[in-house]
Scaffold this active site. Sequence first.
Site, short mmCIF file in Angstrom:
data_model
loop_
_atom_site.label_atom_id
_atom_site.label_comp_id
_atom_site.label_asym_id
_atom_site.label_seq_id
_atom_site.Cartn_x
_atom_site.Cartn_y
_atom_site.Cartn_z
N HIS A 61 38.51 -29.46 -54.47
CA HIS A 61 37.23 -30.44 -54.35
C HIS A 61 36.30 -30.18 -55.43
CE1 HIS A 61 37.62 -31.00 -49.79
NE2 HIS A 61 38.26 -29.70 -49.86
N TYR A 62 35.31 -30.77 -55.78
CA TYR A 62 33.94 -30.63 -56.43
C TYR A 62 32.83 -30.61 -55.69
CZ TYR A 62 33.35 -35.67 -57.41
OH TYR A 62 33.10 -36.89 -57.35
N THR A 63 31.90 -29.78 -55.98
CA THR A 63 30.60 -29.84 -55.07
C THR A 63 29.80 -30.85 -55.40
OG1 THR A 63 29.53 -28.35 -56.88
CG2 THR A 63 30.87 -27.02 -55.11
N GLU A 130 36.27 -25.25 -53.27
CA GLU A 130 35.12 -25.88 -54.09
C GLU A 130 34.90 -25.41 -55.38
OE1 GLU A 130 33.54 -28.87 -53.13
OE2 GLU A 130 33.79 -28.66 -50.93
N HIS A 177 41.00 -33.70 -52.51
CA HIS A 177 40.16 -34.27 -51.35
C HIS A 177 40.52 -35.87 -51.43
CE1 HIS A 177 36.52 -34.25 -48.75
NE2 HIS A 177 37.51 -34.51 -47.88
N ASP A 187 36.60 -36.87 -55.07
CA ASP A 187 36.64 -35.63 -55.73
C ASP A 187 38.03 -34.90 -55.61
OD1 ASP A 187 36.08 -35.35 -52.92
OD2 ASP A 187 35.97 -33.31 -53.24
#
Length: 297
Positions: A61-63, A130, A177, A187
């Site tokens: 993921h990225y936040t 993340e 994701h 993401d």
Amino acid sequence: MNFIDRSRGCLLHLTRFAALGLGAILLAACTTTTIDRGTYLADTRWHAQNADSRVRFLVMHYTEIDEAKSLRVLTTEGVSAHYVVPDAPDIEHGEPVIFQLVPENQRAWHAGVSYWQGTTELNAASIGIENVNLGPVDTPQGRGWQPYPPAQVDALIRLAKDIVTRYNIPPTRVVGHSDVAPQRKIDPGPLFPWKPLYDAGVGAWPDAPTVSAHLAGRDPAAPVDVLGLQRKLARYGYEIATDGVLDDRTRRVFAAFQMHFRPRDYAGNPDAETEAIAEALLDKYAGTELPETRPAP
């Protein structure tokens, strides 16, 4: 005397059963421990062979927010992840510091409604990472994407390589994701370092000569049969209809696949290069780690 209920009994029975070829099994039973859990004793001397880890997937993921906000949200609100990789990790004793928020043997709430290779609700079967990254960023020149700095990529590779090694996670089960929830998520984005991860031994990647062979001289942008491409991506692991209809839902799946394996163009068009990449991946991995059948989406 009860059957091997005390260490002295174990030794007596070990001598008796050695001639029957059961000595190794009995010795293993004798050397385990009993755990006092307050209101009962758990005898752990016997171990079932038919068991495996709950961890079968690794989801990236990225936040979309900075580090401080990421840690606050992921520790106090209705979402969580096992790990957070800072964009500028601290270094201690020559090694990057990564935040672990959830024990690996517990479920984190990072994937939501999801699907991959026949498994739904991947929260129950995955580890979620993340990465602190803002994702899409609007600039005067238009929308762009925040890059993943080298120090962050190095930390992520160390973490991911450790996880896939310990849990024996196959390459095609290291996903984004957007792969497991393409109708909702984009993401970790087109700048995510999938190829450097693959080069380090984490995740899947097509072999360029095989892609070229499947392209067979065609224009990479040439249109291809929608149904054929749907079927290939379904076989690889995506949740996608196999009806030959190029609707918005199908385009989002095509775009997710392209963002992962051809990030320079993820418009969601069914083109020859996308088909060649899918065929190269199936050639490389279908014989060893892809399920033979999947439920229809």
